[in-house]
Structure formats: C-alpha cells, structure tokens
Write a protein that holds these residues in place. Sequence first.
Motif, mmCIF file in Angstrom:
data_model
loop_
_atom_site.group_PDB
_atom_site.id
_atom_site.type_symbol
_atom_site.label_atom_id
_atom_site.label_comp_id
_atom_site.label_asym_id
_atom_site.label_seq_id
_atom_site.Cartn_x
_atom_site.Cartn_y
_atom_site.Cartn_z
ATOM 1 N N LYS A 31 0.812 -1.120 0.091
ATOM 2 C CA LYS A 31 -0.132 -0.035 -0.042
ATOM 3 C C LYS A 31 0.941 1.362 0.033
ATOM 4 C CE LYS A 31 -0.663 -0.752 4.899
ATOM 5 N NZ LYS A 31 -1.775 -0.933 6.104
ATOM 6 N N TRP B 8 -3.174 5.538 0.262
ATOM 7 C CA TRP B 8 -3.842 5.771 -1.239
ATOM 8 C C TRP B 8 -5.029 5.064 -1.436
ATOM 9 C CZ3 TRP B 8 -1.314 4.253 -6.590
ATOM 10 C CH2 TRP B 8 -1.843 4.933 -7.501
ATOM 11 N N HIS B 9 -6.043 5.666 -1.600
ATOM 12 C CA HIS B 9 -7.409 5.063 -1.873
ATOM 13 C C HIS B 9 -7.784 5.522 -3.425
ATOM 14 C CE1 HIS B 9 -7.702 4.188 2.131
ATOM 15 N NE2 HIS B 9 -8.903 3.513 2.002
ATOM 16 N N LYS B 10 -8.205 4.587 -4.222
ATOM 17 C CA LYS B 10 -8.558 4.808 -5.660
ATOM 18 C C LYS B 10 -9.825 4.231 -5.889
ATOM 19 C CE LYS B 10 -6.432 4.362 -9.948
ATOM 20 N NZ LYS B 10 -5.312 3.740 -10.772
ATOM 21 N N ARG B 11 -11.000 5.097 -6.372
ATOM 22 C CA ARG B 11 -12.350 4.497 -6.392
ATOM 23 C C ARG B 11 -12.872 4.028 -5.085
ATOM 24 N NH1 ARG B 11 -9.733 1.635 -10.537
ATOM 25 N NH2 ARG B 11 -9.641 2.803 -12.520
ATOM 26 N N GLN C 21 -11.663 2.640 -2.635
ATOM 27 C CA GLN C 21 -10.860 1.538 -2.003
ATOM 28 C C GLN C 21 -9.373 1.727 -1.769
ATOM 29 O OE1 GLN C 21 -12.183 -2.116 -3.821
ATOM 30 N NE2 GLN C 21 -14.154 -1.832 -3.636
ATOM 31 N N HIS D 287 -5.733 1.154 -2.484
ATOM 32 C CA HIS D 287 -5.244 0.770 -3.489
ATOM 33 C C HIS D 287 -3.876 0.184 -3.248
ATOM 34 C CE1 HIS D 287 -4.572 0.569 -7.781
ATOM 35 N NE2 HIS D 287 -3.677 1.285 -7.830
ATOM 36 N N SER E 155 -7.589 9.869 -1.388
ATOM 37 C CA SER E 155 -7.405 9.732 -2.781
ATOM 38 C C SER E 155 -6.601 10.936 -3.483
ATOM 39 C CB SER E 155 -9.014 9.971 -3.656
ATOM 40 O OG SER E 155 -9.571 11.110 -3.237
ATOM 41 N N MET E 156 -5.910 10.792 -4.511
ATOM 42 C CA MET E 156 -5.008 11.953 -5.096
ATOM 43 C C MET E 156 -5.625 12.730 -6.175
ATOM 44 S SD MET E 156 -1.215 10.689 -4.792
ATOM 45 C CE MET E 156 -1.237 8.741 -4.935
ATOM 46 N N SER F 53 -8.202 19.670 -0.450
ATOM 47 C CA SER F 53 -6.794 18.633 -0.763
ATOM 48 C C SER F 53 -5.650 19.606 -0.064
ATOM 49 C CB SER F 53 -6.300 18.608 -2.082
ATOM 50 O OG SER F 53 -6.208 19.694 -2.667
#
Length: 86
Positions: A19, A32-35, A37, A39, A65-66, A75
């Motif tokens: 991760k 880091w989360h993507k969609r 969840q 990632h 998320s980025m 952000s």
Amino acid sequence: MSVFRAGARLGEGAPRRYKIKITARDGRVLYWHKRGQLHTLEEDVARVFVQSFKPELFEVMPDGSMVSPPRPGESAPIERVEREAV
C-alpha cells in the motif's frame, strides 16, 4: 511432466502487495485510495511508483485519494510517499 505448476513464479510464494503511505505537509498520514478502496500494488510497481512520484503534481484528499489540480480548502499538499507491505 514437470514438478512446477504452469504459470507459477519460481522461488516465490504469492507476489507481495504494497500500500502507498502518503504523508501530507500538515503531518497527516493517509493511505492511497482509488475509487473508494485502499489501492495496493505489486512490489516492483510500488517501488517504481515511489521512486518516480512527483509530489508537486498531486495533492491528497481526506479520503486518501490523490487529485490534480489542487482543490483549495479540500486537498492538502503531499510531502512524500512510501511503500508499506500489506
């Protein structure tokens, strides 16, 4: 007949997943989360990602998320990223 399974990687078990730990300039630590969840990346991809990451191009949201471009008031600038085994 072979003692090795077709498609199996030799000398290794399942590939390790990593991760990405994000440290924001304000001290927050997020993953880091993507969609929506967490990632994860394979070891070699995670290593290249961390080595080549350019924090000036992205900011991190409270959910991990980025984003690019930055979202003022939402952000935070990124100080650094690191890989961490799952």
